[in-house]
Design a protein around this motif. Structure first.
Motif, PDB file in Angstrom:
ATOM      1  N   TRP A 190       8.235   0.746 -16.150  1.00  0.00           N
ATOM      2  CA  TRP A 190       8.220   0.281 -14.764  1.00  0.00           C
ATOM      3  C   TRP A 190       6.843   0.386 -14.129  1.00  0.00           C
ATOM      4  CZ3 TRP A 190      13.375   3.022 -13.050  1.00  0.00           C
ATOM      5  CH2 TRP A 190      14.451   2.233 -13.472  1.00  0.00           C
ATOM      6  N   TYR A 194       5.476  -2.616 -11.598  1.00  0.00           N
ATOM      7  CA  TYR A 194       5.449  -2.505 -10.138  1.00  0.00           C
ATOM      8  C   TYR A 194       4.132  -1.877  -9.678  1.00  0.00           C
ATOM      9  CZ  TYR A 194      10.335  -3.679 -10.560  1.00  0.00           C
ATOM     10  OH  TYR A 194      11.512  -4.327 -10.858  1.00  0.00           O
ATOM     11  N   LEU A 197       4.273   1.639  -7.624  1.00  0.00           N
ATOM     12  CA  LEU A 197       5.232   2.659  -8.032  1.00  0.00           C
ATOM     13  C   LEU A 197       4.551   3.992  -8.354  1.00  0.00           C
ATOM     14  CD1 LEU A 197       8.125   3.420  -8.628  1.00  0.00           C
ATOM     15  CD2 LEU A 197       7.856   2.493 -10.936  1.00  0.00           C
ATOM     16  N   PHE A 240       8.888  -0.007  -5.531  1.00  0.00           N
ATOM     17  CA  PHE A 240       9.492  -1.106  -6.287  1.00  0.00           C
ATOM     18  C   PHE A 240       9.381  -2.455  -5.560  1.00  0.00           C
ATOM     19  CE2 PHE A 240      11.810   2.410  -8.382  1.00  0.00           C
ATOM     20  CZ  PHE A 240      11.635   2.039  -9.702  1.00  0.00           C
ATOM     21  N   SER A 241       8.625  -2.512  -4.481  1.00  0.00           N
ATOM     22  CA  SER A 241       8.631  -3.720  -3.641  1.00  0.00           C
ATOM     23  C   SER A 241       7.685  -4.811  -4.121  1.00  0.00           C
ATOM     24  CB  SER A 241       8.282  -3.347  -2.192  1.00  0.00           C
ATOM     25  OG  SER A 241       6.955  -2.832  -2.113  1.00  0.00           O
ATOM     26  N   ARG A 243       5.562  -6.503  -7.435  1.00  0.00           N
ATOM     27  CA  ARG A 243       5.284  -6.569  -8.865  1.00  0.00           C
ATOM     28  C   ARG A 243       3.798  -6.756  -9.099  1.00  0.00           C
ATOM     29  NH1 ARG A 243       9.962  -7.761 -11.998  1.00  0.00           N
ATOM     30  NH2 ARG A 243       8.662  -8.693 -13.615  1.00  0.00           N
TER      31      ARG A 243
END
Length: 253
Positions: A190, A194, A197, A240-241, A243
């Motif tokens: 992740w 992201y 993050l 997480f908003s 990418r």
């Protein structure tokens, strides 16, 4: 973070007079450990990501968390001493705040935002530490174990305080490390996807450090658990908003 939530289960644990009743609570404890260790897992993932080879990342996580498990079990045995030895807790709070602060400095200065200095902390110490991208497997393994140790001081002490069944508490420690191993590898992927993050995770680490520091020095102003959970949840929503640009799908012609 885990400690306060485990303490909220104290009435349930106190009513569990039989082993089978306690075992019924294990799924809930596992779920809590997996959810509430997210800030710990993201810090471990960022450290392990310094090894660019995925196979070496997995090897570092396996070895680092195996060493972390030894530390956790040792803390369980010495929990009463840990509760009364404030310098160790102060050191843990300082370490967490240092991890957070160094990451933020690197981000604001446009540098390589990885927890590089953590590798140096595992050794004898020197003035300037290099990037974890150039650190060896051994130093990263030790850094992973020390980082988990800093997170574990409060939670292990609280777990022992709510249950006198040493084997059950040790089982909880093993479950916690297994949950961390799984979630940390997931966070490694992740972190590539992201953009915010990693910073969100380190801000959450800083909040945990601040709360631990306040509990030692100014317990009357410690924020309630629900507020900390809300803040951490908000940080991860932000994390997480967005990418990473290189992973965005190409625009339609």
């Amino acid at each position: 973070m885990e400690a306060e939530s485990i303490q909220s289960l104290t009435p349930l644990l106190q009513q569990a007079d039989q082993w089978r009743e306690v075992l019924l609570l294990l799924p809930l404890l596992v779920a809590l450990e997996a959810v509430l260790s997210a800030d710990n897992a993201i810090a471990l993932a960022a450290i392990a990501r310094g090894l660019e080879d995925p196979a070496r990342q997995r090897q570092a996580l396996n070895l680092g968390l195996a060493l972390a498990l030894v530390f956790r079990l040792g803390l369980i045995v010495a929990a009463q001493w840990v509760l009364n030895f404030w310098p160790l807790q102060l050191a843990a709070a300082g370490y967490l705040l240092w991890l957070c602060g160094r990451h933020l400095v690197l981000v604001w200065s446009g540098g390589d935002a990885d927890p590089a200095a953590a590798a140096g902390a595992a050794g004898a110490g020197s003035g300037e530490h290099g990037s974890l991208h150039h650190a060896g497997l051994g130093s990263i393994v030790v850094t992973l174990a020390l980082t988990d140790l800093a997170f574990s001081l409060d939670s292990v002490a609280a777990a022992v305080a709510v249950s006198d069944r040493l084997l059950l508490v040790m089982a909880g420690g093993v479950i916690g490390v297994i949950a961390l191993r799984l979630t940390a590898e997931l966070f490694i992927r992740w972190l590539e996807v992201y953009q915010h993050l990693e910073t969100a995770g380190y801000l959450a680490v800083g909040l945990v450090g601040i709360r631990l520091l306040l509990r030692l020095g100014l317990p009357q102003v410690v924020p309630p658990e629900w507020l900390l959970l809300v803040l951490v949840a908000a940080l991860f929503v932000w994390g997480f908003s967005v990418r990473s640009p290189q992973l965005e799908p190409p625009a339609e012609p």
